[in-house]
Design a protein around this motif. Structure first.
Motif, PDB file in Angstrom:
ATOM      1  N   SER A 160     -49.539  13.048  26.835  1.00  0.00           N
ATOM      2  CA  SER A 160     -49.020  14.339  27.301  1.00  0.00           C
ATOM      3  C   SER A 160     -47.502  14.443  27.231  1.00  0.00           C
ATOM      4  CB  SER A 160     -49.491  14.614  28.730  1.00  0.00           C
ATOM      5  OG  SER A 160     -48.989  13.623  29.628  1.00  0.00           O
ATOM      6  N   PRO A 194     -48.148  29.323  19.326  1.00  0.00           N
ATOM      7  CA  PRO A 194     -47.571  29.337  20.679  1.00  0.00           C
ATOM      8  C   PRO A 194     -46.706  30.565  20.940  1.00  0.00           C
ATOM      9  CG  PRO A 194     -47.225  27.214  19.585  1.00  0.00           C
ATOM     10  CD  PRO A 194     -47.679  28.175  18.535  1.00  0.00           C
ATOM     11  N   LYS A 225     -47.901  25.918  35.718  1.00  0.00           N
ATOM     12  CA  LYS A 225     -48.692  26.493  34.624  1.00  0.00           C
ATOM     13  C   LYS A 225     -47.956  27.594  33.863  1.00  0.00           C
ATOM     14  CE  LYS A 225     -51.127  29.792  37.645  1.00  0.00           C
ATOM     15  NZ  LYS A 225     -52.454  30.276  38.086  1.00  0.00           N
ATOM     16  N   THR A 228     -47.802  27.239  29.966  1.00  0.00           N
ATOM     17  CA  THR A 228     -49.045  27.038  29.221  1.00  0.00           C
ATOM     18  C   THR A 228     -49.109  27.923  27.981  1.00  0.00           C
ATOM     19  OG1 THR A 228     -50.204  26.483  31.270  1.00  0.00           O
ATOM     20  CG2 THR A 228     -51.558  27.070  29.368  1.00  0.00           C
ATOM     21  N   GLY A 229     -49.400  27.311  26.849  1.00  0.00           N
ATOM     22  CA  GLY A 229     -49.502  28.049  25.594  1.00  0.00           C
ATOM     23  C   GLY A 229     -48.165  28.437  25.000  1.00  0.00           C
ATOM     24  N   CYS A 230     -47.087  27.871  25.521  1.00  0.00           N
ATOM     25  CA  CYS A 230     -45.740  28.258  25.081  1.00  0.00           C
ATOM     26  C   CYS A 230     -44.918  27.068  24.592  1.00  0.00           C
ATOM     27  CB  CYS A 230     -44.962  28.910  26.227  1.00  0.00           C
ATOM     28  SG  CYS A 230     -45.738  30.371  26.929  1.00  0.00           S
ATOM     29  N   ALA A 255     -43.867  18.914  30.015  1.00  0.00           N
ATOM     30  CA  ALA A 255     -45.316  18.765  30.186  1.00  0.00           C
ATOM     31  C   ALA A 255     -45.744  19.156  31.593  1.00  0.00           C
ATOM     32  CB  ALA A 255     -45.725  17.321  29.893  1.00  0.00           C
ATOM     33  N   GLU A 256     -44.837  19.025  32.544  1.00  0.00           N
ATOM     34  CA  GLU A 256     -45.177  19.316  33.936  1.00  0.00           C
ATOM     35  C   GLU A 256     -45.292  20.812  34.227  1.00  0.00           C
ATOM     36  OE1 GLU A 256     -45.915  16.501  34.792  1.00  0.00           O
ATOM     37  OE2 GLU A 256     -44.604  15.391  33.462  1.00  0.00           O
ATOM     38  N   GLY A 258     -46.829  22.665  31.854  1.00  0.00           N
ATOM     39  CA  GLY A 258     -47.928  23.029  30.976  1.00  0.00           C
ATOM     40  C   GLY A 258     -47.515  23.468  29.592  1.00  0.00           C
ATOM     41  N   ALA A 259     -46.238  23.296  29.234  1.00  0.00           N
ATOM     42  CA  ALA A 259     -45.751  23.762  27.933  1.00  0.00           C
ATOM     43  C   ALA A 259     -46.384  23.000  26.779  1.00  0.00           C
ATOM     44  CB  ALA A 259     -44.236  23.626  27.869  1.00  0.00           C
ATOM     45  N   THR A 260     -46.607  23.705  25.677  1.00  0.00           N
ATOM     46  CA  THR A 260     -47.080  23.051  24.455  1.00  0.00           C
ATOM     47  C   THR A 260     -46.071  21.988  24.047  1.00  0.00           C
ATOM     48  OG1 THR A 260     -48.208  25.060  23.731  1.00  0.00           O
ATOM     49  CG2 THR A 260     -47.693  23.427  22.039  1.00  0.00           C
TER      50      THR A 260
END
Length: 307
Positions: A160, A194, A225, A228-230, A255-256, A258-260
Motif C-alpha cells: 500500500s 483517476p 477516504k 479514494t480514486g484520486c 495511502a492514509e 485512500g489516494a491512488t
C-alpha cells in the motif's frame, strides 16, 4: 549504479511526442499526472478518458514486490509460460522481519523462521530475471527510492505504501498480486482513470515544521477516504523548496487518505537526490525533458481549471 537505463532512455525519448499528442487530444494544457498517465497507455487512444469513470489499460515501467505478497504472485507467474518477466521487477525481503529484540537478532530469527520462503523467492527470482533484495538489504520503499524510482515513470507494487516513489516524480501505485502478475507477464494493467486533487504549497517550511506536517494537514482536510480514486498532485513554490525525501514522506502517507498515489513535479531537489544516489545519468536525462516532467505553465496560473 543505474538500473534499467535503456528503458528510461526509451521512455524519455518518446515522452515529448506523447505529451504533445495528449495536449492535442485533450485540447488544453496538462497536469503532470495526465502527462504520465497518457504516456503509459497500453495502446494509443483517439478518445479522451473521463476521470473517475473510464477504465483504462496502462503499461507500467516496472513492478516491486515485498516478501509477504510476492509469494502468491510469483506462484501464479510461474503458470504464465514466460521464461522471463516482461518488465523490470524486484522482490524485497523486509516484511517478514519482526521487530522484537534488536536488528541483529531479529534478522537472524527471520532468516531461520522464513528460510523456506526466502529460498523460494531467491530461486524463482533468479530463474525469471527478477531482482532479489535479501533479508536485511533494506525496506522496500526506501530501496526503490534510492535505486529504481525515476521522474515521469509508472510503477506498481504489491504494498500500500508503494506511492513513496512519488517523491521522485513517479506515479507509483499499490496493487494486489494478480495485478503484478499481469504486468510481469506483459499484459495490460487496468485502472479506472483517476480523478485529480491539486494541492498548492506556498512559502517554505520553517522552525519545527516538517514535510510530515504537510500530509497530516492534508489528511485532516480530506479524511481517511477523501483521496479514494484520486491522484494527489502537489505543486507550487512550497513543493519545490522541499527535499526529495521529504516529498517521499508526503507521498508515502498519501495511502492514509485512500489516494491512488501522490506525485511531485521534477525539480532541482530531485536532480540532486538522483546524483547523490549515483544516478547522475538519470538526472541528466530528466533535465533534458524537464518541461515534460512538470505541469504546463497554465496549470500553475489557474489550477482550479485542472484539478
Amino acid at each position: 549504479m543505474v538500473f534499467d537505463i535503456d528503458m528510461i532512455k526509451k521512455l524519455y525519448a518518446a515522452l515529448p511526442g506523447k505529451v504533445e499528442a495528449t495536449r492535442k487530444l485533450l485540447g488544453r494544457p496538462l497536469t503532470l499526472a495526465e502527462k504520465i498517465l497518457y504516456a503509459h497507455l497500453y495502446e494509443p487512444t483517439t478518445t479522451p478518458y473521463e476521470r473517475g469513470k473510464s477504465y483504462v489499460e496502462f503499461a507500467p515501467d516496472r513492478v516491486a514486490m515485498q516478501d509477504a505478497t510476492a509469494q502468491m504472485a510469483l506462484l501464479q507467474f510461474m503458470t504464465c509460460g514466460r521464461n522471463q518477466v516482461a518488465v523490470p521487477s524486484t522482490v524485497h525481503c523486509d516484511h517478514l522481519i519482526q521487530a522484537k529484540t534488536g536488528a541483529v537478532q531479529d534478522l537472524a530469527t527471520a532468516i531461520d523462521t522464513n528460510k523456506e520462503v526466502y529460498d523460494f523467492l531467491s530461486s524463482i527470482s533468479d530463474k525469471y530475471g527478477i531482482g532479489f533484495w535479501k533479508p536485511g538489504a533494506g525496506i522496500i520503499h526506501q530501496v526503490v527510492l534510492e535505486n529504481y524510482a525515476f521522474p515521469g515513470g509508472m510503477m506498481i507494487g504489491t504494498d500500500s505504501h508503494t506511492p513513496n516513489a512519488g517523491g521522485l516524480g513517479m506515479l507509483a501505485i499499490g496493487v494486489g498480486g494478480a495485478d503484478a502478475v499481469d504486468v510481469m507477464a506483459g499484459l495490460a494493467w487496468e485502472l479506472k482513470m483517476p480523478k485529480l486533487i491539486g494541492v498548492k504549497l506556498t512559502g517554505k517550511l520553517s522552525g519545527w515544521a516538517s514535510p510530515k506536517d504537510v500530509i497530516l494537514r492534508v489528511a485532516g482536510i480530506l479524511t481517511v477516504k477523501g483521496g479514494t480514486g484520486c491522484i494527489v498532485e502537489y505543486f507550487g513554490e512550497g513543493a519545490d523548496s522541499m527535499s526529495a525525501t521529504g516529498k517521499g514522506t508526503i507521498c508515502n502517507m498519501g495511502a492514509e487518505i485512500g489516494a491512488t498515489c501522490s506525485v511531485f513535479a521534477y525539480d532541482k531537489g530531485m536532480s540532486e537526490y538522483l546524483k547523490a544516489t549515483s544516478r547522475t545519468e538519470v538526472a541528466e536525462l530528466a533535465d533534458g525533458v524537464r518541461e515534460h516532467l512538470r505541469p504546463d505553465d497554465a496549470v500553475y496560473a489557474d489550477p482550479a481549471k485542472f484539478y
